[in-house]
Write an enzyme that holds these catalytic residues in place. Structure first.
Site, PDB file in Angstrom:
ATOM      1  N   HIS A  72       0.472  -1.264  -0.042  1.00  9.89           N
ATOM      2  CA  HIS A  72       0.057   0.126   0.143  1.00  9.89           C
ATOM      3  C   HIS A  72       0.960   1.008  -0.305  1.00  9.89           C
ATOM      4  CE1 HIS A  72      -4.245  -1.496   1.235  1.00  9.89           C
ATOM      5  NE2 HIS A  72      -3.905  -2.504   0.984  1.00  9.89           N
ATOM      6  N   TYR A 201      -9.430   5.642   8.073  1.00  7.61           N
ATOM      7  CA  TYR A 201      -9.426   5.930   9.037  1.00  7.61           C
ATOM      8  C   TYR A 201     -10.205   6.747   9.161  1.00  7.61           C
ATOM      9  CZ  TYR A 201      -5.295   3.483  11.024  1.00  7.61           C
ATOM     10  OH  TYR A 201      -3.924   2.453  10.217  1.00  7.61           O
ATOM     11  N   PRO A 293      -3.730   0.692  18.626  1.00  7.89           N
ATOM     12  CA  PRO A 293      -3.711  -0.022  17.761  1.00  7.89           C
ATOM     13  C   PRO A 293      -4.540   1.709  16.767  1.00  7.89           C
ATOM     14  CG  PRO A 293      -5.763  -0.765  17.949  1.00  7.89           C
ATOM     15  CD  PRO A 293      -5.377   0.145  19.640  1.00  7.89           C
ATOM     16  N   LYS A 297       0.755   0.155  15.207  1.00  8.21           N
ATOM     17  CA  LYS A 297       3.154   0.175  15.795  1.00  8.21           C
ATOM     18  C   LYS A 297       2.352  -1.607  16.281  1.00  8.21           C
ATOM     19  CE  LYS A 297       4.127   3.211  13.079  1.00  8.21           C
ATOM     20  NZ  LYS A 297       3.500   2.721  11.829  1.00  8.21           N
TER      21      LYS A 297
HETATM   22  C1  PHB Z   1      -6.241  -4.306  11.034  1.00  7.37           C
HETATM   23  O1  PHB Z   1      -6.919  -4.580   9.890  1.00  7.37           O
HETATM   24  O2  PHB Z   1      -6.300  -5.051  11.622  1.00  7.37           O
HETATM   25  C2  PHB Z   1      -5.835  -3.013  11.529  1.00  7.37           C
HETATM   26  C3  PHB Z   1      -5.423  -2.204  10.329  1.00  7.37           C
HETATM   27  C4  PHB Z   1      -4.712  -0.915  10.763  1.00  7.37           C
HETATM   28  C5  PHB Z   1      -4.671  -0.439  12.152  1.00  7.37           C
HETATM   29  C6  PHB Z   1      -5.187  -1.719  13.588  1.00  7.37           C
HETATM   30  C7  PHB Z   1      -5.690  -2.536  12.665  1.00  7.37           C
HETATM   31  O3  PHB Z   1      -4.184   0.664  12.879  1.00  7.37           O
END
Ligand code: PHB
Ligand code: APR
Length: 390
Positions: A72, A201, A293, A297
């Site tokens: 990505h 996000y 999360p 990281k």
């Molecule tokens: C996930 O795909 O589980 C995931 C991706 C990005 C994040 C947290 C979890 O910041």
């Protein structure tokens, strides 16, 4: 039983370490409390920095990751109906991240350990380190009802946040720093095509949402929820309806829903224990630190710890050089705190904080508007998201 390095915990930290040591001719035994099936069944994050990928290659466990992982070059931030794509690749001189689930990472590392006849003792109960202040530490544990002892040169605590390693360090030799957030994440895995090629996000007045993915037909979504939320209170219908509400309308319109394959709640926490060494005990990964999360990281920090620690142990065994071991904690913590800062910042930007109504909400909006308008701000985000150098 005897080995050079005794490792507590068979998660990504322990697996990577034992594999890298093995390839350098250093023996280790890994003691894991759970069954193999349990460890391989856990669903966790899935965004790998370049440094993590490099470590998988060095460990000889990168074949499936290279084939199935998705590179990505960008990541998206939404705020109500506004959307911003952070051009990770363009802003960092060509750096990217790889989307590949931790579940798969763990599977690949166990396969690599097995291929080298690595010693992993599953379902090791009552693991306890001893003699850590001397130079002949050992571990005791119970396997199939029988008491066992493992003598070693070093004990490495890779046993996660709730492990035993950190807890044996005397209170006056360890400082902890913690922030517990007043919410959690409700995660759903579904066999549906991802709503977007790249991660989104999203900040909404109702709270945070994340659209992530595992593959062309496998999606991972999260919603901000109460820290003590019971996932059973969330029917699939309720989850999808709420997710649609919290995403920008044009994204919600493309969302393909389906039965949840897994649904779970994770609390959000920032935590660091200092130092990451006590005598012959070294902590690595979640045993020493936790990030929320939001910046993806956790797994990546485990990898940088293992990078520093494996080279320090190799220097000690190959050249009798203890400089790497002596500086391990300081080196690892310098990078950890920067990732703690970034994860805390992403969390603060994107979540709804109960105490924040009013002033705090306006500050969050201003932060997002600034991000939209400033290449410098986007570059700072991108640089941290792809991972700071080791
Ligand atoms: C996930 O795909 O589980 C995931 C991706 C990005 C994040 C947290 C979890 O910041
Ligand atoms: N004895 C033996 N094993 C133990 C003990 C114990 N007392 N306590 C915990 N363990 C095991 C757990 O069962 C688990 O398999 O230690 C392992 C720790 O693994 P993780 O929690 O995955 O931690 P780590 O290997 O450091 O992985 C990095 O970063 O953000 C996170 O989700 C990410 O799990 C990932 C972590």
């Amino acid at each position: 039983m005897q080995t050079q390095v005794g490792i507590i915990g068979g998660g990504p930290s322990g697996l990577l370490l034992s594999q890298l040591l093995h390839l350098a001719g250093i023996s280790s035994v890994m003691l894991e409390r759970r069954s193999r099936a349990y460890v391989l069944g856990r669903i966790r994050a899935g965004v790998l920095e370049q440094g993590f990928q490099d470590l998988m290659r060095r460990a000889g466990a990168a074949q499936r990751m290279e084939r199935d992982g998705q590179v990505h070059g960008g990541v998206n931030i939404a705020y109500q109906e506004d959307r911003l794509r952070i051009d990770l690749e363009g802003l960092t001189g060509g750096k990217t991240v790889m989307v590949y689930g931790q579940t798969e990472v763990t599977r690949d590392l166990y396969a690599a350990r097995d291929a080298l006849d690595g010693v992993v003792i599953d379902e090791a109960e009552q693991v306890m380190p001893h003699g850590l202040e001397g130079d002949r530490p050992y571990l005791t544990f119970v396997k199939d009802g029988a008491a066992e002892r493992l003598d070693c040169d070093f004990v490495i605590g890779c046993d996660g946040f709730h492990g035993v390693s950190r807890s044996v360090i005397p209170a006056d030799r360890l400082q902890s720093f913690e922030r517990v957030y007043p919410f959690g994440w409700l995660g759903v895995l579904s066999a549906t095509p991802p709503v977007n090629e790249e991660l989104i996000y999203a900040r909404h007045d109702l709270g945070f949402a994340l659209c992530s993915l595992r593959g062309p037909q496998l999606s991972r979504y999260y919603l901000q929820c109460r820290a003590d939320e019971n996932p059973d209170n969330w029917s699939d219908e309720r989850f999808w309806a709420r997710l649609k509400t919290q995403l920008p309308a044009e994204v919600a319109a493309r969302l393909v829903t389906g039965p949840a394959l897994e649904k779970s709640v994770a609390p959000l926490r920032s935590f660091v224990a200092e130092p990451m060494r006590w005598g012959r005990l070294f902590l690595a990964g979640d045993a020493a630190h936790i990030v929320p999360p939001t910046g993806a990281k956790g797994l990546n920090l485990a990898a940088s710890d293992i990078h520093y620690l494996s080279s320090a142990l190799i220097d000690w065994y190959k050249r009798g050089d203890s400089a790497g071991l002596d500086s391990y904690s300081a080196r690892a913590l310098a990078r950890i705190w920067k990732a703690e800062r970034f994860s805390w910042w992403m969390t603060a930007l994107l979540h709804r904080f109960p105490e924040n109504e009013g002033f705090g909400n306006r500050i969050q909006r201003a932060e997002f508007d600034y991000l939209m308008s400033s290449k410098a701000a986007q570059t700072a985000l991108a640089e941290n998201y792809v991972g700071l150098p080791y």
